[in-house]
Scaffold this motif. Sequence first.
Motif, PDB file in Angstrom:
ATOM      1  N   PHE A   9      64.095  61.521  93.934  1.00  0.00           N
ATOM      2  CA  PHE A   9      63.650  61.216  92.582  1.00  0.00           C
ATOM      3  C   PHE A   9      62.983  59.848  92.526  1.00  0.00           C
ATOM      4  N   ALA A  10      62.098  59.696  91.545  1.00  0.00           N
ATOM      5  CA  ALA A  10      61.461  58.423  91.204  1.00  0.00           C
ATOM      6  C   ALA A  10      60.845  57.745  92.433  1.00  0.00           C
ATOM      7  N   SER A  11      61.237  56.492  92.703  1.00  0.00           N
ATOM      8  CA  SER A  11      60.613  55.738  93.799  1.00  0.00           C
ATOM      9  C   SER A  11      60.888  56.371  95.168  1.00  0.00           C
ATOM     10  N   LEU A  12      61.991  57.093  95.308  1.00  0.00           N
ATOM     11  CA  LEU A  12      62.240  57.779  96.580  1.00  0.00           C
ATOM     12  C   LEU A  12      61.249  58.924  96.773  1.00  0.00           C
ATOM     13  N   ARG A  13      60.910  59.608  95.697  1.00  0.00           N
ATOM     14  CA  ARG A  13      59.903  60.670  95.775  1.00  0.00           C
ATOM     15  C   ARG A  13      58.554  60.072  96.189  1.00  0.00           C
ATOM     16  N   GLU A  14      58.219  58.934  95.610  1.00  0.00           N
ATOM     17  CA  GLU A  14      56.962  58.272  95.968  1.00  0.00           C
ATOM     18  C   GLU A  14      56.970  57.836  97.430  1.00  0.00           C
ATOM     19  N   ALA A  15      58.090  57.300  97.897  1.00  0.00           N
ATOM     20  CA  ALA A  15      58.185  56.801  99.272  1.00  0.00           C
ATOM     21  C   ALA A  15      58.114  57.926 100.304  1.00  0.00           C
ATOM     22  N   THR A  16      58.724  59.070  99.992  1.00  0.00           N
ATOM     23  CA  THR A  16      58.731  60.180 100.946  1.00  0.00           C
ATOM     24  C   THR A  16      57.491  61.060 100.822  1.00  0.00           C
ATOM     25  N   GLY A  17      56.827  60.991  99.666  1.00  0.00           N
ATOM     26  CA  GLY A  17      55.664  61.841  99.434  1.00  0.00           C
ATOM     27  C   GLY A  17      56.049  63.278  99.112  1.00  0.00           C
ATOM     28  N   GLN A  18      57.322  63.488  98.806  1.00  0.00           N
ATOM     29  CA  GLN A  18      57.780  64.840  98.463  1.00  0.00           C
ATOM     30  C   GLN A  18      58.993  64.749  97.556  1.00  0.00           C
ATOM     31  N   ASP A  19      59.206  65.803  96.785  1.00  0.00           N
ATOM     32  CA  ASP A  19      60.393  65.806  95.935  1.00  0.00           C
ATOM     33  C   ASP A  19      61.517  66.658  96.514  1.00  0.00           C
ATOM     34  N   VAL A  20      61.187  67.527  97.470  1.00  0.00           N
ATOM     35  CA  VAL A  20      62.179  68.393  98.094  1.00  0.00           C
ATOM     36  C   VAL A  20      61.933  68.451  99.594  1.00  0.00           C
ATOM     37  N   GLU A  21      63.016  68.449 100.356  1.00  0.00           N
ATOM     38  CA  GLU A  21      62.927  68.573 101.810  1.00  0.00           C
ATOM     39  C   GLU A  21      64.143  69.374 102.285  1.00  0.00           C
ATOM     40  N   VAL A  22      63.927  70.368 103.111  1.00  0.00           N
ATOM     41  CA  VAL A  22      65.030  71.126 103.698  1.00  0.00           C
ATOM     42  C   VAL A  22      65.216  70.644 105.126  1.00  0.00           C
ATOM     43  N   VAL A  23      66.460  70.243 105.446  1.00  0.00           N
ATOM     44  CA  VAL A  23      66.742  69.689 106.765  1.00  0.00           C
ATOM     45  C   VAL A  23      67.994  70.319 107.359  1.00  0.00           C
ATOM     46  N   ASP A  24      68.061  70.288 108.681  1.00  0.00           N
ATOM     47  CA  ASP A  24      69.280  70.621 109.414  1.00  0.00           C
ATOM     48  C   ASP A  24      69.887  69.293 109.843  1.00  0.00           C
ATOM     49  N   SER A  25      71.168  69.114 109.585  1.00  0.00           N
ATOM     50  CA  SER A  25      71.802  67.843 109.909  1.00  0.00           C
ATOM     51  C   SER A  25      73.218  68.075 110.428  1.00  0.00           C
ATOM     52  N   ALA A  26      73.601  67.254 111.377  1.00  0.00           N
ATOM     53  CA  ALA A  26      74.970  67.248 111.880  1.00  0.00           C
ATOM     54  C   ALA A  26      75.758  66.096 111.262  1.00  0.00           C
ATOM     55  N   ALA A  27      75.199  65.471 110.219  1.00  0.00           N
ATOM     56  CA  ALA A  27      75.871  64.341 109.573  1.00  0.00           C
ATOM     57  C   ALA A  27      77.238  64.762 109.055  1.00  0.00           C
ATOM     58  N   PRO A  28      78.266  63.928 109.285  1.00  0.00           N
ATOM     59  CA  PRO A  28      79.597  64.278 108.797  1.00  0.00           C
ATOM     60  C   PRO A  28      79.777  64.045 107.299  1.00  0.00           C
TER      61      PRO A  28
END
Length: 80
Positions: A9-28
Motif C-alpha cells: 500500500f501507499a509508498s510501498l506500492r510506489e517503491a515496488t511498482g506493484q500492489d500485489v505479488e505472489v511469492v513462495d517463502s520459507a520464512a518462519p
Amino acid sequence: MAKVRLLYFASLREATGQDVEVVDSAAPDLATLYAEAAARHALAWPRERLRVAVDGAFAQWDDALRDGSEVAFIPPVSGG
C-alpha cells in the motif's frame, strides 16, 4: 514452503511498482517475510514503522507464516 499473496500500500506500492505479488517463502514468520520483500525490492521502510495484516486482520510480526494467506504491509499514511 508457503505460497502467499503480498499486498503493498501507499509508498510501498510506489517503491515496488506493484500492489500485489505472489511469492513462495520459507520464512518462519511475518518479520522474515517482510525482510525478504525489503531485500528483493530495496524497501527503505523499517518494519517497526509498518503495520502488518493477514487475511484482513492486523497481525503481529512474530506470527507464523501460513500457506495461502494474504499478507498486507501497511506504511504510515498521512492526510487530512
